[in-house]
Scaffold this motif. Structure first.
Motif, PDB file in Angstrom:
ATOM      1  N   VAL A   1       1.049  -1.212  -0.114  1.00  0.00           N
ATOM      2  CA  VAL A   1      -0.045   0.166  -0.024  1.00  0.00           C
ATOM      3  C   VAL A   1       1.020   1.111  -0.106  1.00  0.00           C
ATOM      4  CG1 VAL A   1      -1.757   1.384   1.196  1.00  0.00           C
ATOM      5  CG2 VAL A   1      -1.769  -1.292   1.099  1.00  0.00           C
ATOM      6  N   ILE A   2       0.467   2.149  -1.036  1.00  0.00           N
ATOM      7  CA  ILE A   2       1.200   3.533  -1.028  1.00  0.00           C
ATOM      8  C   ILE A   2       0.173   4.488  -0.657  1.00  0.00           C
ATOM      9  CG2 ILE A   2       2.689   4.891  -2.456  1.00  0.00           C
ATOM     10  CD1 ILE A   2       3.521   2.565  -4.009  1.00  0.00           C
ATOM     11  N   ILE A   3       0.629   5.447   0.019  1.00  0.00           N
ATOM     12  CA  ILE A   3      -0.104   6.580   0.643  1.00  0.00           C
ATOM     13  C   ILE A   3       0.531   7.947   0.165  1.00  0.00           C
ATOM     14  CG2 ILE A   3      -1.305   7.841   2.015  1.00  0.00           C
ATOM     15  CD1 ILE A   3      -1.574   5.506   3.765  1.00  0.00           C
ATOM     16  N   SER A   4      -0.089   8.509  -1.083  1.00  0.00           N
ATOM     17  CA  SER A   4       0.803   9.648  -1.340  1.00  0.00           C
ATOM     18  C   SER A   4      -0.275  10.792  -2.032  1.00  0.00           C
ATOM     19  CB  SER A   4       1.837   9.430  -2.286  1.00  0.00           C
ATOM     20  OG  SER A   4       2.334  10.386  -2.880  1.00  0.00           O
ATOM     21  N   ASN A   5      -0.003  12.306  -2.107  1.00  0.00           N
ATOM     22  CA  ASN A   5      -0.631  13.009  -2.554  1.00  0.00           C
ATOM     23  C   ASN A   5       0.094  13.879  -3.911  1.00  0.00           C
ATOM     24  OD1 ASN A   5       1.060  14.692  -1.557  1.00  0.00           O
ATOM     25  ND2 ASN A   5      -0.502  16.132  -0.662  1.00  0.00           N
ATOM     26  N   ASP A   6       1.063  13.141  -4.143  1.00  0.00           N
ATOM     27  CA  ASP A   6       2.105  13.545  -5.207  1.00  0.00           C
ATOM     28  C   ASP A   6       1.500  13.043  -6.528  1.00  0.00           C
ATOM     29  OD1 ASP A   6       4.733  14.568  -6.297  1.00  0.00           O
ATOM     30  OD2 ASP A   6       5.115  12.580  -6.888  1.00  0.00           O
ATOM     31  N   GLY A   7       1.249  14.034  -7.647  1.00  0.00           N
ATOM     32  CA  GLY A   7       0.712  13.480  -9.068  1.00  0.00           C
ATOM     33  C   GLY A   7       1.565  12.541  -9.441  1.00  0.00           C
ATOM     34  N   ALA A   8       2.999  12.612  -9.607  1.00  0.00           N
ATOM     35  CA  ALA A   8       3.763  11.837 -10.448  1.00  0.00           C
ATOM     36  C   ALA A   8       3.697  10.271  -9.725  1.00  0.00           C
ATOM     37  CB  ALA A   8       4.974  12.196 -10.457  1.00  0.00           C
ATOM     38  N   THR A   9       3.759  10.230  -8.444  1.00  0.00           N
ATOM     39  CA  THR A   9       3.862   8.915  -7.699  1.00  0.00           C
ATOM     40  C   THR A   9       2.462   8.235  -7.966  1.00  0.00           C
ATOM     41  OG1 THR A   9       5.283   9.999  -5.830  1.00  0.00           O
ATOM     42  CG2 THR A   9       4.030   7.901  -5.367  1.00  0.00           C
ATOM     43  N   ILE A  10       1.101   8.969  -7.790  1.00  0.00           N
ATOM     44  CA  ILE A  10      -0.129   8.252  -8.270  1.00  0.00           C
ATOM     45  C   ILE A  10      -0.065   7.752  -9.452  1.00  0.00           C
ATOM     46  CG2 ILE A  10      -2.556   8.856  -8.256  1.00  0.00           C
ATOM     47  CD1 ILE A  10      -1.836  11.117  -6.228  1.00  0.00           C
ATOM     48  N   LEU A  11       0.161   8.399 -10.710  1.00  0.00           N
ATOM     49  CA  LEU A  11       0.106   8.069 -11.882  1.00  0.00           C
ATOM     50  C   LEU A  11       1.175   7.086 -12.205  1.00  0.00           C
ATOM     51  CD1 LEU A  11      -0.198  11.521 -13.646  1.00  0.00           C
ATOM     52  CD2 LEU A  11      -1.859   9.897 -13.156  1.00  0.00           C
ATOM     53  N   ALA A  12       2.409   7.068 -11.588  1.00  0.00           N
ATOM     54  CA  ALA A  12       3.152   5.877 -11.755  1.00  0.00           C
ATOM     55  C   ALA A  12       2.665   4.521 -11.433  1.00  0.00           C
ATOM     56  CB  ALA A  12       4.470   6.285 -11.139  1.00  0.00           C
ATOM     57  N   GLN A  13       1.905   4.597 -10.343  1.00  0.00           N
ATOM     58  CA  GLN A  13       1.424   3.418  -9.780  1.00  0.00           C
ATOM     59  C   GLN A  13      -0.049   2.706 -10.526  1.00  0.00           C
ATOM     60  OE1 GLN A  13       2.730   1.661  -7.231  1.00  0.00           O
ATOM     61  NE2 GLN A  13       4.406   3.181  -7.326  1.00  0.00           N
ATOM     62  N   MET A  14      -0.482   3.775 -11.227  1.00  0.00           N
ATOM     63  CA  MET A  14      -1.779   3.449 -12.119  1.00  0.00           C
ATOM     64  C   MET A  14      -1.209   2.670 -13.252  1.00  0.00           C
ATOM     65  SD  MET A  14      -3.857   7.194 -11.637  1.00  0.00           S
ATOM     66  CE  MET A  14      -5.237   6.390 -12.568  1.00  0.00           C
ATOM     67  N   LYS A  15      -2.079   1.658 -13.455  1.00  0.00           N
ATOM     68  CA  LYS A  15      -2.028   0.899 -14.787  1.00  0.00           C
ATOM     69  C   LYS A  15      -2.686   1.465 -15.867  1.00  0.00           C
ATOM     70  CE  LYS A  15       0.468  -2.059 -12.208  1.00  0.00           C
ATOM     71  NZ  LYS A  15       1.937  -2.161 -12.298  1.00  0.00           N
TER      72      LYS A  15
END
Length: 207
Positions: free
Chosen positions: A78-92
């Motif tokens: 589980v990753i918790i973040s509000n950083d756009g780059a981090t969120i998008l990097a985890q999205m498939k």
């Protein structure tokens, strides 16, 4: 005379056939052009919808009131973040335009180190405006040229309103650091962390 009449009738028939053939050809070209235009419109609409879906995903994590995203990968981590780059990097992401939005956020992170969410949200808003203009029948090339002119004007306005940063002014640096930390998870401890960050930078910079 009979021969002349027969010949004239034959000529008239040939002319009629040519006209029908020409009309059929023009009708076929028009139908093909219309089909191509509709196909291009559908492709543009699909691309805009995919990009806006990505922008809507990270929109709620923008700013001091933004919410953190909890992301679980296939392994269960589980990753918790509000950083756009981090969120998008985890999205498939599968759609090519959606992947371009993720690359846009990554490029912003490399270039500036911040604004990874803002750049995606702004891109989504611009595409939404472009969609409305397209629905009014405005040509895509005209919209593109208008956006380029608007970009130049926006850069000019931002340059005029910008405030130069004086590295000798510690108070100004503290304000900048505190503002940057207000949108992070550690925002409640911004007043404690901002002086630490500023003093650390001031010790290593070359005045």
């Amino acid at each position: 005379r009979a021969c002349d009449r027969a010949g004239s009738v034959s000529v008239r028939r040939q002319r009629r056939r040519r006209r029908r053939s020409s009309a059929a050809t023009m009708s076929g070209d028009g139908s093909k052009q219309k089909a191509n235009d509709e196909k291009g419109h559908d492709v543009r609409t699909t691309n805009i919808l995919a990009a806006r879906a990505v922008a809507d995903t990270v929109r709620t994590s923008l700013g001091p009131k933004g919410m953190d995203k909890m992301i679980q990968d296939p392994k269960g981590e589980v990753i918790i973040s509000n950083d756009g780059a981090t969120i998008l990097a985890q999205m498939k992401l599968v759609h090519p335009t959606a992947k371009m939005m993720a690359e846009l956020s990554k490029a912003q992170d490399v270039e500036a180190g911040d604004g990874t969410t803002s750049v995606v949200v702004i891109a989504g808003a611009l595409l939404g405006a472009a969609e409305r203009l397209l629905s009014k029948g405005i040509h895509p090339q005209t919209i593109t040229e208008a956006f380029l002119l608007a970009s130049d004007k926006a850069e000019e306005v931002l340059t005029d309103m910008s405030i130069p940063v004086d590295l000798a002014n510690r108070e100004q640096l503290l304000q900048s650091a505190t503002t940057s930390l207000n949108s992070k998870v550690v925002s409640q401890n911004a007043e404690l962390l901002a002086p630490i960050a500023v003093d650390a930078v001031l010790k290593v910079i070359d005045p």
